[in-house]
Design an enzyme around this catalytic site. Sequence first.
Site, PDB file in Angstrom:
ATOM      1  CB  THR A  13     -15.370  20.152   1.789  1.00 39.98           C
ATOM      2  OG1 THR A  13     -14.613  18.852   1.535  1.00 39.98           O
ATOM      3  CG2 THR A  13     -14.866  20.172   3.202  1.00 39.98           C
ATOM      4  CE  LYS A  54      -8.833  27.809  -3.295  1.00 39.46           C
ATOM      5  NZ  LYS A  54      -9.097  27.491  -1.441  1.00 39.46           N
ATOM      6  N   GLY A  62     -11.041  31.848   4.532  1.00 35.40           N
ATOM      7  CA  GLY A  62     -11.992  30.682   4.557  1.00 35.40           C
ATOM      8  C   GLY A  62     -13.966  31.692   5.050  1.00 35.40           C
ATOM      9  N   GLY A  81      -9.289  17.494   5.975  1.00 33.56           N
ATOM     10  CA  GLY A  81     -10.301  18.178   4.694  1.00 33.56           C
ATOM     11  C   GLY A  81     -10.193  19.939   4.635  1.00 33.56           C
ATOM     12  CG  ASP A 106      -4.855  28.515  -0.724  1.00 28.58           C
ATOM     13  OD1 ASP A 106      -6.271  28.258  -1.987  1.00 28.58           O
ATOM     14  OD2 ASP A 106      -4.892  28.235  -0.108  1.00 28.58           O
ATOM     15  CE  LYS A 116      -7.234  30.776   0.508  1.00 29.94           C
ATOM     16  NZ  LYS A 116      -6.564  29.966   1.534  1.00 29.94           N
ATOM     17  N   GLY A 138     -11.472  24.710   5.788  1.00 32.21           N
ATOM     18  CA  GLY A 138     -12.464  24.082   6.712  1.00 32.21           C
ATOM     19  C   GLY A 138     -14.032  23.972   6.233  1.00 32.21           C
TER      20      GLY A 138
HETATM   21  N1  HSE Z   1      -6.431  24.285   1.031  1.00 31.26           N
HETATM   22  C1  HSE Z   1      -6.617  25.771   1.704  1.00 31.26           C
HETATM   23  C2  HSE Z   1      -6.254  26.266   2.995  1.00 31.26           C
HETATM   24  C3  HSE Z   1      -8.753  25.439   1.609  1.00 31.26           C
HETATM   25  O1  HSE Z   1      -5.553  25.292   3.604  1.00 31.26           O
HETATM   26  O2  HSE Z   1      -6.039  27.343   3.798  1.00 31.26           O
HETATM   27  C4  HSE Z   1      -8.752  26.802   1.766  1.00 31.26           C
HETATM   28  O3  HSE Z   1      -8.626  27.884   0.992  1.00 31.26           O
END
Ligand code: HSE
Length: 396
Positions: free
Chosen positions: A5, A94, A123, A176, A190, A194, A292
């Site tokens: 992606t 990350k 992002g 996505g 996640d 971060k 995205g």
């Molecule tokens: N899966 C992650 C999110 C993608 O939804 O923020 C971007 O790091």
Amino acid sequence: MGYGTVGSGVYEVFRTNKTSIDKKVGQELRVQYVLDLREFPGDPVMDVLTHDFEDILNDDEVKIVAEVMGGLHPAYEFTRRCLEAGKSVCTSNKELVAEHGAELIQIAKDHQVNYLFEASVGGGIPIIRPLNSSLTADVIVEISGILNGTTNYMLTKMSREGLNYDDVLKEAQAKGYAELHPEADVEGWDACRKIAILASLACHKNVDYKLIETEGITEIKLKDVNYVAKFDSVIKLLGVFKIEEGGKVYVRVSPAIISNDHPLANVTGVFNGILVKGNAIGDVVFYGQGAGKLPTASAVAADVVDCVKHTGKNIKILWNPEKLTLSDLGDFERQYFVRMPADAEAKAITAAFGAVEMVSVEGINEKAFITGVMKESAFNEAAEKAGHIINRIRLD
Ligand code: HSE
């Protein structure tokens, strides 16, 4: 490296914005290779596709590599070898930055190249660069961030459209936004990586993401959302880094209730919002699309441009390998929202939590309330004493 992606987005950004990017850097940038194990019949990328990392490593014309493969291996080995070969690396990875950031930054420095990772958090939002260069006069005392687009999309849909958890997760996957394994989003892993990256940059030491207490949104029900709306608040999955007077440092990821006038309350859908508090500047908020294809690709491509502008020169990033000691969250004081079964006795609730403020929603037969300010350790003891708690959410 990686034509998924984000990788296909990076390729698209360089194709679509070629004229403007070339003008900005004052030379022609060319995509020499795209590394991926798969074939992409009919895609223009076939002209430059390779399946062999050594092609990239051994080509002296390749000066900058975008690593957008994700995962730790072989991304770590490839990144290391590129940096050691004198090639700068820009990444959205990350996991890799949280695990090996300090080390890869050092290797880049030793070889007078750059390891840049703007796309790894938020992002398309510029947050790494501001922390590293614009806010350097301040001591950063707090970062509170909506750092995961998938879960924010889900919570927004639940609260605005009354949709249920499973349906909104499927939607986020279809768009996505979600990780390959969506537990990484919904369990908060996640966001954990971060906030570890942001906290490391804020305090210039290594914040080990494995030590961060992390709770996801899997226990959040539509009922919670409805109760919280009653007291003009919303539930967000927050990554929080906080330094208290006296030097205690708290880092956590968890659902949090914030009032509708909090700067992050209106960060909805796939958008991320990051509130940074400096001791001189006060509050600064960063906002934009946190997941995205094109937003994330835009941040990777901007890092590539920065690498060209700094050819032969290492951009100093203050993130030492020395480990930061995190304080015990049990000492942190705050209020809690609690839901208990309808038959919970008012006397037992008061005996455990002291005076509380009851909340009710028509059609939900439960006892729900907000506690006074209490230490997390005291809350946990009280919760045990009170007996069956259906859910509890922290107020921020
Ligand atoms: N899966 C992650 C999110 C993608 O939804 O923020 C971007 O790091």
